[in-house]
Design an enzyme around this catalytic site. Structure first.
Site, PDB file in Angstrom:
ATOM      1  CB  CYS A 126      -0.922  -0.008   1.224  1.00  0.00           C
ATOM      2  SG  CYS A 126      -1.943   1.481   1.352  1.00  0.00           S
ATOM      3  CB  CYS A 142      -0.769   2.444   4.009  1.00  0.00           C
ATOM      4  SG  CYS A 142      -2.351   1.860   3.416  1.00  0.00           S
ATOM      5  CG  ASP A 143       2.994   1.250   4.568  1.00  0.00           C
ATOM      6  OD1 ASP A 143       2.567   1.721   5.630  1.00  0.00           O
ATOM      7  OD2 ASP A 143       2.738   0.089   4.182  1.00  0.00           O
TER       8      ASP A 143
END
Length: 308
Positions: free
Chosen positions: A135, A138-139
């Site tokens: 992701c 997300c990261d």
């Protein structure tokens, strides 16, 4: 035990659309998901092909869809992990892992979507969540001004690569074939600075001792091996249907996808499928919403037929 007209398992675009259509058909609806509503789109930086919207962040679109479902008092949302569905004819029982919760309904829609596929190569599990991610939204921020590798060449890989290329020091794309995403997106990515593409490669290993330091891969055409140093790796190599809870229910094909006809009927009467977890050729937000609308309409007809 709570009783509903319709239980929808999965609160992605398909499930949320089904909930809206179900409520508008005067059904009492329970919408279940083990995670936040939105499914895979909450991990997508930019969606540009949803009609009438233009460009929108995936999490924002998911939130708008969920807000829409909450306009209907007849829709209840609950965080639950479904572990089993029992067919009792006109009464289906949905069993959850949390405290053995059970819910019953006349009809059920299966809309649990998919999850990212893994490579299964050495080092992947070792660095999961600590250098290896699925992701970018997300990261991705933690790799600002660092060296990053993306594995894959499809739509998700290319779209997330475009996002990452704007923040990282260098971006290397390693793919089994070539870039196979939307041609406009591929052209945009190739034109970006800091991007190197290695097509027709097999990944052999994620390298590192205490932390990830690089990736080792081999050309499927020449046999030449390469190593690229990196701080992070993002994998986008396909999807696996999230349907393990249905393994003994008689609705899955050999690949684990839910078998449906053109009206979203599964082999079990009163149970319908929708979205990315069903057998289909195109998996997009717009097609998931279409599936959800059809499934809810058919579920409404089924519920009405049981009341005659």
């Amino acid at each position: 035990m709570a009783q509903y007209d319709l239980i929808i398992v999965g609160a992605g675009p398909a499930g949320m659309t089904a909930a809206i259509y179900g409520a508008r058909a005067d059904m009492k609806v329970l919408l279940l998901d083990k995670l936040a509503p939105g499914g895979q789109i909450i991990n997508t930086n930019e969606i540009e092909n949803y009609p009438g919207v233009g460009s929108i962040n995936g999490a924002e679109l998911a939130y708008k869809m969920f807000e829409h479902t909450q306009q209907f008092p007849s829709i209840t949302f609950d965080y639950c992990t479904v572990k089993e569905i029992r067919d009792g004819g006109t009464e289906k029982t949905v069993v959850c892992e949390e405290d053995g919760k059970e819910f019953t309904a006349t009809a059920v829609i299966l809309a649990t979507g998919t999850r990212p596929r893994c490579l299964g190569v050495p080092g992947e599990e070792k660095f999961r969540g600590n250098g290896v991610s699925w992701c970018a939204i997300c990261d991705g921020a933690q790799y600002r001004d660092k060296d990053v590798v993306v594995i894959g060449g499809g739509n998700s890989a290319v779209e997330e690569s475009i996002f990452l290329a704007g923040i990282v020091k260098s971006l290397t794309i390693v793919t089994m074939f070539d870039l196979t995403a939307d041609p406009m997106a591929c052209d945009r990515l190739r034109a970006m600075d800091k991007v190197t593409v290695y097509p027709y490669q097999d990944v052999l290993e994620f390298e590192g001792d205490q932390k990830l330091t690089g990736i080792h891969f081999k050309s499927t055409k020449t046999g030449e091996e390469n190593r690229v140093a990196c701080d992070g790796i993002f994998e986008y190599i396909g999807l696996v249907p999230t349907t393990e809870y249905l393994k003994d229910f008689g609705v899955l094909d050999k690949a684990g996808y839910v078998k449906v006809d053109e009206r979203m009927h599964t082999p079990v009467e009163g149970v319908f499928g929708a979205g990315d977890c069903i057998t289909k050729n195109l998996r997009q937000v717009v097609t998931a919403c279409s599936d959800g609308a059809i499934a809810a309409q058919e579920a409404s007809h089924y519920v009405q037929s049981t009341r005659k």
